[in-house]
Design an enzyme around this catalytic site. Structure first.
Site, PDB file in Angstrom:
ATOM      1  N   HIS B  50       0.825  -1.205   0.000  1.00  0.00           N
ATOM      2  CA  HIS B  50       0.000   0.000   0.000  1.00  0.00           C
ATOM      3  C   HIS B  50       0.863   1.261   0.000  1.00  0.00           C
ATOM      4  O   HIS B  50       0.542   2.244  -0.643  1.00  0.00           O
ATOM      5  CB  HIS B  50      -0.911  -0.031   1.229  1.00  0.00           C
ATOM      6  N   HIS B  96     -10.379   1.523  -0.682  1.00  0.00           N
ATOM      7  CA  HIS B  96     -10.574   1.176   0.724  1.00  0.00           C
ATOM      8  C   HIS B  96     -11.290  -0.166   0.782  1.00  0.00           C
ATOM      9  O   HIS B  96     -12.333  -0.311   1.412  1.00  0.00           O
ATOM     10  CB  HIS B  96     -11.354   2.277   1.458  1.00  0.00           C
TER      11      HIS B  96
END
Lengths: 222, 782
Positions: B50, B96
């Site tokens: 990420h 998300h």
């Protein structure tokens, strides 16, 4: 005619109203911070839509304790115009300037749409540029827009002709008597869930809401 | 390594931070010693996919990232493009996915919050949000709960913040059952003269912490987001953050006001990995160090240790580097909005991140080791496509049952073409998404020109606020935006499928009259550590890169979300479809001439641009189509091949037709093919249409429901037909065709074919009812 638009933390339609009054209608417009207390230069107070103070506790509940509110009450006592749109309408009911309350929509969801309304009165300072029983289409955008009042209050509202706008066709949020906007007995205070400022720019496809503002200007001019 | 003693951590403790054994050795090498617990945690999040793109970086390098309108490319909080006349747009997409799987409402809400901060950190005011959502089947109760929660979370955050959610896409497919995808894209209009960047500078300058307080919420969300989901993931709930859109609304106003002073040297949003990530990235980008004292950080709970401070993902926080001596003036702005603002550190010369806590040093790491000099995995790509793809490619139309004018027999049941069309309109992926976008405030800010459901892309007018440093005399320009990805195409052929994603995004923008400008991408894939997963990722990146070059739409940044796999009860990993979502922005030169998809007037002529109804079979096919899945329960075939030249020509013709006022409606053919595209134009306008198709050698279902072919359905008024057709002849040669005429209000859609007679005849009412109620009906089953 000078417009004063109250800005609470969490207001988010304040600039949209200013765009209409200042940029489209060329009227002097001042953004009034919630901490300010002087409204003496203002002719029309607008309490805009949004989520004042995050709408925590209850929509509009915390805004009533803001420093600017005493000046809004004073403005009201003088019989000057006050317009509450969406969250502004919720604040006006919390303040007791308008009767009833706005509660969670019938289907529990936030609704953003364009809905037909009937103009119930054209003898107010807000609606004189509409035709009696005219059907207009205005945007709505709220999660708590279902008008509620007890039976006596509702009967009194109807008897004294304080219902200014009513949802025509499908009732989007379950409001009692299809109420979308009401005024006080004096007629100087209007609260409405639909957003007239979002339908006042030809480029965006509708000018059905502009008459709420131009009606006021016509009053001032006469 | 002989000088270093045995590790103070057990292999389990190291693995718990998401660090692999080899990576631990690299950490020891970079530090020259073993890390302490806090430092190990910092490496864990910063070296996650990420944050550092260790698997995808070698692949992302091939994307085109520069161009005449590109002001800021990848690497900052958001990309920035130049729209002329002082109009600069910041935009970015972010995922998300994992938080939304565990806690749909807060997971989705904070996804929106995070992408909005990325935008206003640059000095831009958010003016629009779009989202790209994928869920399992609505027949499944858990999916319905996730779907409803995600939509409500997005609505909650965006509506309260006061940014219109103007567009997006929603797909339903079993491939996403346990692993929904929630990608949010935000667009902002620059309000400050200078674009605010993130590189720290000015030795001795104060580091200002602003926004909300720090708590234990969202601990280690970045490493959580980079691991596979399992039954135990539900126990990771503290890793999901809780958002406060009201606070963020105050933060945007305060930040933009602070930036206008000119005293903010650099700014970084605290997103993934909070304080760790913001200090490391600001230091590394600026080639300096940051000395930060945790005792200065405002907290919302007591007794936190450095590890918790450093990994907290409490929302609505930012880190600034500001000019020395301007502390009081800037702090005052934040106090006015009832926000935290404290000097918590200093920029130092030595390029390290030094964290102090209760009088001693809690962590000290070279900034580059955290943020730049991070692991990279160059993996081998499968030399041949994997078996699943090669098997799927063997499919041909001949495997379908025969069909005639009367319809098709499926599993012993006769279905008319009317039945099939209605069944496709009732498919949640195709059906109206009104249940979704009605919950989003899509008109706040008073600039929305094309609202959700009306056009192929959203269009928002660019009108700077009174606070902007830019004054625009006539607010006549607009931005069009879209997010797209047909992931079944990508699954069946990652290279061709990825090209199709970019082509569709550009086509959608062209259908509203906008010129495509730039791309932000969100790569949602399975594990890159598996051969097939990496083949999908690498092939798709190659396709994206090529297509972005062909359309001259550089990539200005984005997000990578890997390990999107659910592990079922038997321990079998189930990867999602590879899903490279493309968010594309386009410029609308004159907001007075934008186009939507609704027919405008009875008698207008309807045209098909692109491959005609007797097409090239590689470019227009039932392979990978919605028809094949929804009607024949078959996931196979090759997706339509993209013909770049034809795409560019068709799109340019469509834009020019809109600009000249010839084209009054435009809608591209995508899922469900030509018949669905025409039906949608009827549904939007409440008008019928009479379509006459020429006789064809193709199967009738191919004519009606095949996808691809760079196709756009447009309508043109009678008085412009001559000019329009000669323009078409000149620019598209044979790649256009007259289809029929627009009908009256409340009439019906009739599709006929020469020598075959009527194929479809349905009232617009019927089309609308089916299309509008498909999702709501399924939701209300619960």
């Amino acid at each position: 005619m000078k417009f004063g638009i109250i800005v609470f933390p969490g207001s988010n339609c304040d600039r949209d109203v200013a765009y209409v009054t200042r940029d489209i209608l060329n009227q002097p417009t001042r953004m009034v911070w919630h901490g300010d207390t002087d409204l003496s230069d203002i002719d029309v107070v607008v309490i805009p839509g949004g989520f004042s103070y995050g709408d925590y506790l209850r929509c509009g509940a915390i805004a009533q304790f803001s420093p600017v509110i005493n000046s809004v009450l004073e403005h009201s006592n003088q019989g000057k115009p006050i317009l509450g749109i969406c969250n502004g309408f919720q604040i006006l009911t919390e303040l007791g300037l308008l009767p009833g309350a706005l509660i969670r929509n019938r289907d529990l969801h936030f609704i953003c749409d364009r809905v037909p309304l009937t103009v119930e009165r054209t003898d107010t300072i807000w609606t004189q540029n509409y035709d009696q029983k005219e059907t207009i289409v205005l945007p709505i955008a709220h999660g708590e827009g279902r008008y509620y009042a007890d039976d006596d209050t509702l009967a009194h509202l109807e008897d004294s002709g304080q219902v200014v706008f009513r949802y025509a066709g499908n009732n989007p949020n379950g409001s009692l008597n299809e109420i979308a906007g009401i005024c006080n007995e004096n007629g100087n205070i209007l609260g409405m869930m639909p957003h007239p400022e979002r339908a006042s720019d030809r480029l965006l496809g509708s000018e059905d809401g502009a008459s709420v503002f131009t009606g006021l200007l016509a009053v001032a001019a006469s | 390594m002989s000088t270093v003693s045995a590790s103070p951590f057990s292999p389990e403790e190291i693995a718990a931070e998401g660090i692999k054994p080899d990576e631990y050795e690299e950490i020891v090498k970079r530090l020259g010693r073993h890390p302490n617990k806090a430092e190990l945690g910092m490496f864990g999040v910063m070296w996650s996919e990420h944050c550092c793109y260790k698997n995808s970086r070698p692949l992302l390098k091939q994307f085109p990232t520069t161009g005449k309108r590109i002001l800021v490319g990848p690497g900052e909080n958001a990309g920035v493009v130049d729209f002329g006349d002082g109009l600069q747009l910041a935009f970015k997409i972010e995922s998300h996915n994992h938080p939304s799987a565990i806690e749909p409402f807060q997971g989705a809400a904070t996804g929106v919050g995070g992408i909005l901060r990325d935008i206003f950190t640059m000095g831009a005011r958010p003016i629009a949000v779009l989202n790209s959502l994928r869920f399992g089947s609505l027949d499944d109760e858990k999916t319905r709960r996730i779907f409803a929660g995600v939509v409500e979370g997005i609505a909650h955050y965006g509506n309260c913040f006061g940014v219109p959610t103007v567009g997006g896409e929603v797909y339903f497919d079993r491939a996403y059952s346990g692993n929904p995808l929630v990608n949010a894209m935000a667009i902002g209009l620059m309000e400050t003269k200078e674009i605010v960047k993130s590189g720290a500078s000015g030795i001795g300058n104060p580091v200002l912490y602003v926004g909300s307080t720090t708590g234990r919420d969202g601990m280690g969300g970045a490493s959580f987001a980079s691991a596979e989901l399992s039954e135990e993931s539900a126990d990771d709930r503290p890793a999901v953050q809780v958002g406060d859109p009201y606070l963020e609304k105050c933060l945007v106003e305060a930040c933009l006001e602070a930036f206008q002073t000119g005293f903010v040297v650099a700014a970084q949003d605290m997103g993934a990995a909070g304080i760790t990530c913001s200090t490391a990235e600001m230091a590394a980008k600026g080639g300096v160090g940051i000395d930060l004292d945790l005792d200065k950080i405002p907290v919302r709970e007591t007794g936190m240790v450095p590890y918790e401070y450093l990994l907290s993902e409490s929302q609505e926080r930012m880190l600034f580097v500001i000019e020395k001596g301007k502390e009081a003036q800037l702090i005052e702005i934040f106090k006015r909005w009832n926000l935290q603002a404290v000097v918590a550190g200093t920029v130092i010369e030595e390029a390290i991140v030094r964290i102090r806590f209760q009088g001693s040093i809690a962590a000290e790491i070279p900034a580059l080791a955290l943020a730049e000099n991070t692991p990279i995995y160059d993996r081998e790509i499968l030399p041949e496509p994997p078996d699943y793809a090669r098997t799927a490619w063997k499919w041909t139309e001949d495997e379908l049952p025969g069909c005639s004018q009367n319809g098709i027999e499926i599993a012993g049941k006769h279905c008319s073409w009317n039945d099939i069309l209605l069944q496709l309109l009732d498919t949640p992926t195709i059906a109206s998404k009104k249940w979704v976008y009605r919950q989003y405030d899509h008109q706040v800010q008073n600039n929305t020109l094309v609202v959700p459901g009306d056009g192929d892309a959203a269009v928002v007018r660019l009108r700077p606020t009174e606070k902007s440093a830019f004054k625009v005399a006539n607010a006549n320009k607009g931005v069009a935006a879209t997010v797209d990805c047909n992931s079944r195409y990508v699954y069946l052929d990652p290279f061709e499928g990825a090209k199709a994603v970019v082509a569709e995004a550009a086509r959608n923008l062209s259908c509203v009259g906008a010129e495509p400008v730039a791309v932000t991408d969100n790569l949602n894939f399975g594990s890159p550590e598996k051969a097939i997963g990496y083949w999908q990722l690498a092939s798709a990146c190659k396709g994206l890169a090529l297509a972005c070059k062909e359309f001259e739409t550089p990539v200005t940044g984005g997000n990578v979300s890997l390990y999107n796999e659910t592990i079922d009860d038997k321990g079998n990993p189930t990867p999602i479809y590879p899903t490279p979502v493309v968010g594309m922005v386009g410029i609308v030169e004159d907001v007075n001439s934008v186009c939507d998809r609704a027919w405008k007037q009875a008698g207008d002529t309807i045209y098909l641009l692109g491959q005609p109804t007797d097409p090239d079979t590689a470019e227009v096919t039932l392979g990978a189509s919605e028809y094949l899945v929804a009607i024949h329960n078959t996931i196979a075939g090759k997706p339509p091949r993209i013909n770049f030249e034809l795409e560019r020509n068709v799109q340019a013709v469509c834009r020019e037709g809109i600009r000249r006022g010839w084209v009054r409606s435009a809608h591209d053919s995508s899922e469900g093919g030509l018949a669905i595209a025409i039906a949608e134009c009827c549904i939007s306008s409440n008008r019928g249409a009479q379509i006459q198709l020429p006789e064809t050698l193709s199967r009738l279902d191919t004519v009606l429901f095949a996808e691809g072919g760079a196709r756009i359905v447009v309508s043109v008024a009678a008085e412009n037909i001559t000019a329009w057709e000669s323009y078409l002849q000149e620019h598209l040669s044979k790649n256009w065709q007259k289809l029929g005429t627009v009908g009256e209000t409340n009439a019906s859609l009739q599709i006929e074919m020469a020598n075959h007679g009527g194929l479809i005849d349905l009232s617009v009412d019927r089309l609308q009812d089916t299309y509008d109620s498909a999702i709501e009906r399924r939701i209300s089953m619960s």
